[in-house]
Design an enzyme around this catalytic site. Structure first.
Site, PDB file in Angstrom:
ATOM      1  N   GLU A 159      95.623  -9.695  27.558  1.00  0.00           N
ATOM      2  CA  GLU A 159      96.596 -10.466  28.341  1.00  0.00           C
ATOM      3  C   GLU A 159      96.883 -11.784  27.628  1.00  0.00           C
ATOM      4  O   GLU A 159      96.322 -12.079  26.566  1.00  0.00           O
ATOM      5  CB  GLU A 159      96.066 -10.741  29.755  1.00  0.00           C
ATOM      6  CG  GLU A 159      94.836 -11.625  29.784  1.00  0.00           C
ATOM      7  CD  GLU A 159      94.247 -11.831  31.183  1.00  0.00           C
ATOM      8  OE1 GLU A 159      94.759 -11.268  32.169  1.00  0.00           O
ATOM      9  OE2 GLU A 159      93.244 -12.568  31.274  1.00  0.00           O
ATOM     10  N   ASP A 171      95.552 -21.621  32.202  1.00  0.00           N
ATOM     11  CA  ASP A 171      96.686 -20.934  31.560  1.00  0.00           C
ATOM     12  C   ASP A 171      97.745 -21.900  31.016  1.00  0.00           C
ATOM     13  O   ASP A 171      98.946 -21.756  31.317  1.00  0.00           O
ATOM     14  CB  ASP A 171      97.370 -19.982  32.573  1.00  0.00           C
ATOM     15  CG  ASP A 171      96.402 -19.042  33.257  1.00  0.00           C
ATOM     16  OD1 ASP A 171      95.435 -18.611  32.604  1.00  0.00           O
ATOM     17  OD2 ASP A 171      96.628 -18.719  34.443  1.00  0.00           O
TER      18      ASP A 171
HETATM   19  O1  FUB Z   1      95.327 -17.241  35.974  1.00  0.00           O
HETATM   20  C1  FUB Z   1      95.480 -15.900  36.378  1.00  0.00           C
HETATM   21  C2  FUB Z   1      95.325 -14.977  35.222  1.00  0.00           C
HETATM   22  O2  FUB Z   1      94.064 -15.183  34.613  1.00  0.00           O
HETATM   23  C3  FUB Z   1      96.301 -15.200  34.108  1.00  0.00           C
HETATM   24  O3  FUB Z   1      97.582 -14.728  34.384  1.00  0.00           O
HETATM   25  C4  FUB Z   1      95.578 -14.523  33.009  1.00  0.00           C
HETATM   26  O4  FUB Z   1      96.091 -14.737  31.743  1.00  0.00           O
HETATM   27  C5  FUB Z   1      94.180 -15.084  33.201  1.00  0.00           C
HETATM   28  O5  FUB Z   1      94.040 -16.362  32.652  1.00  0.00           O
END
Ligand code: FUB
Length: 327
Positions: free
Chosen positions: A226, A19
């Site tokens: 997301e 991320d």
């Molecule tokens: O790393 C945890 C979660 O997985 C992140 O918040 C999302 O965007 C995905 O990458």
């Protein structure tokens, strides 16, 4: 002496990272990643395998330099309101202070967004005692616009709980919209001058196709899942994000930082591992994509590694799609 990092190779291999939110601060490239745990955890749709407990900040003096790990910048045990899962963070700078925005579950298991401050881009960061009032869901990304206004973008489906906030309050058993209904969009809010609170109630961002029709919840190749990121290129705002279940990074464009955004195409085709997450940053005259995959662990979903590669635009402002495994 640690060798310089190479495009499409892990930035660091001594810890698992994911991320990446990249920024140029004080003439260096700073990367704010999640720090994946050493343990291999079983994957589920709730994201329980992403059980991160701290943040390490990375930096590069330039793309010819080795990557520096500045150590623990913030730990779960020092955040009074948080119980677990320090997920994807971002950072911003304003008036001499660096701000780290991060999601975590509160003591009721609800994802909230917190903020921590530092006088240095590498931390350590001191968390505010409470999460940002009115915050929810995951994956904050902050754009400090040219006029000094700062916008926070956030939201994620499934484990990120965005479906549960459709009424404006948390509804534990709420489901997402039907496939034929408009998809849920990420949220955006202006930040207050001190960057510590929302200056307004978050709004839902609309993402439409070239005919102006909202993308539908069943359109899993294009709908928002997301990991929002907004950058500005030639005066337009580019909202990029993960499609989640179809594992692409895609983007949409608007003349307005709060949208509506018109869907344009794919930035990055699927990587090894379930999640895909990124940031886009200008360094000098060039643009770069920071992203992650699970190649370092041989494909373990919750053991990822951060990478970068150059990003190129066509004359018309569209982005040339990147294959993570081809030169
Ligand atoms: O790393 C945890 C979660 O997985 C992140 O918040 C999302 O965007 C995905 O990458």
């Amino acid at each position: 002496m640690t060798p310089p990092v190479k495009p499409k190779e892990p930035l660091v291999t001594h810890i698992y990272t994911a991320d990446p939110s990249a920024h140029v601060f004080e003439g260096k490239i700073y990367i704010y990643p999640s720090h994946d745990v050493d343990e291999v955890l079983e994957s589920n749709d709730n994201g329980d395998q992403y059980a991160m407990e701290d943040y390490h900040i990375l930096s590069l003096d330039s793309f010819d330099s080795p990557c520096v790990d500045h150590g623990v910048a913030l730990h779960l045990k020092d955040i009074p309101w948080a119980s677990k899962q320090l997920w994807a963070p971002d950072a911003a700078y304003k008036n001499g202070t660096y701000y780290l925005f991060f999601p975590a579950r509160d003591h009721d298991g609800i994802f909230r967004i917190g903020v921590a401050t530092s006088s240095s881009p590498s931390g350590p960061f001191k968390p505010e005692p409470n999460y940002i009032p009115g915050s929810f869901s995951i994956d904050p990304a902050v754009l400090v616009d040219d006029d000094g206004q700062s916008y926070i973008y956030f939201g994620g489906l499934w484990g990120g709980q965005l479906e549960k906030w459709q009424t404006g309050s948390f509804v534990a058993d709420a489901e997402g919209p039907d496939a034929a209904a408009p998809a849920l969009g990420p949220r955006v809010a202006l930040l207050s001058d001190d960057m510590l609170t929302f200056a307004e109630t978050p709004k839902e961002i609309l993402i439409v196709d070239e005919e102006g029709n909202p993308l539908l919840a069943g359109d899993e190749d294009r709908r928002y899942f997301e990991g929002p990121w907004v950058h500005k290129y030639n005066g337009l705002y580019y909202l990029s994000y993960s499609t989640g279940s179809t594992h692409c990074l895609v983007y949409a464009v608007s003349p307005n930082p709060q949208g509506p955004f018109v869907f344009k195409g794919t930035i990055l085709t699927p990587v090894i591992g379930w999640t895909t997450h990124h940031s886009i940053v200008q360094v000098g005259e060039k643009w770069y994509l920071f992203y992650h995959d699970s190649s370092l662990s041989g494909g373990v979903d919750n053991q990822r590694c951060v990478k970068y590669t150059e990003l190129h635009y066509n004359e018309d402002g569209t982005i040339i799609t990147i294959d993570p495994y081809k030169d």
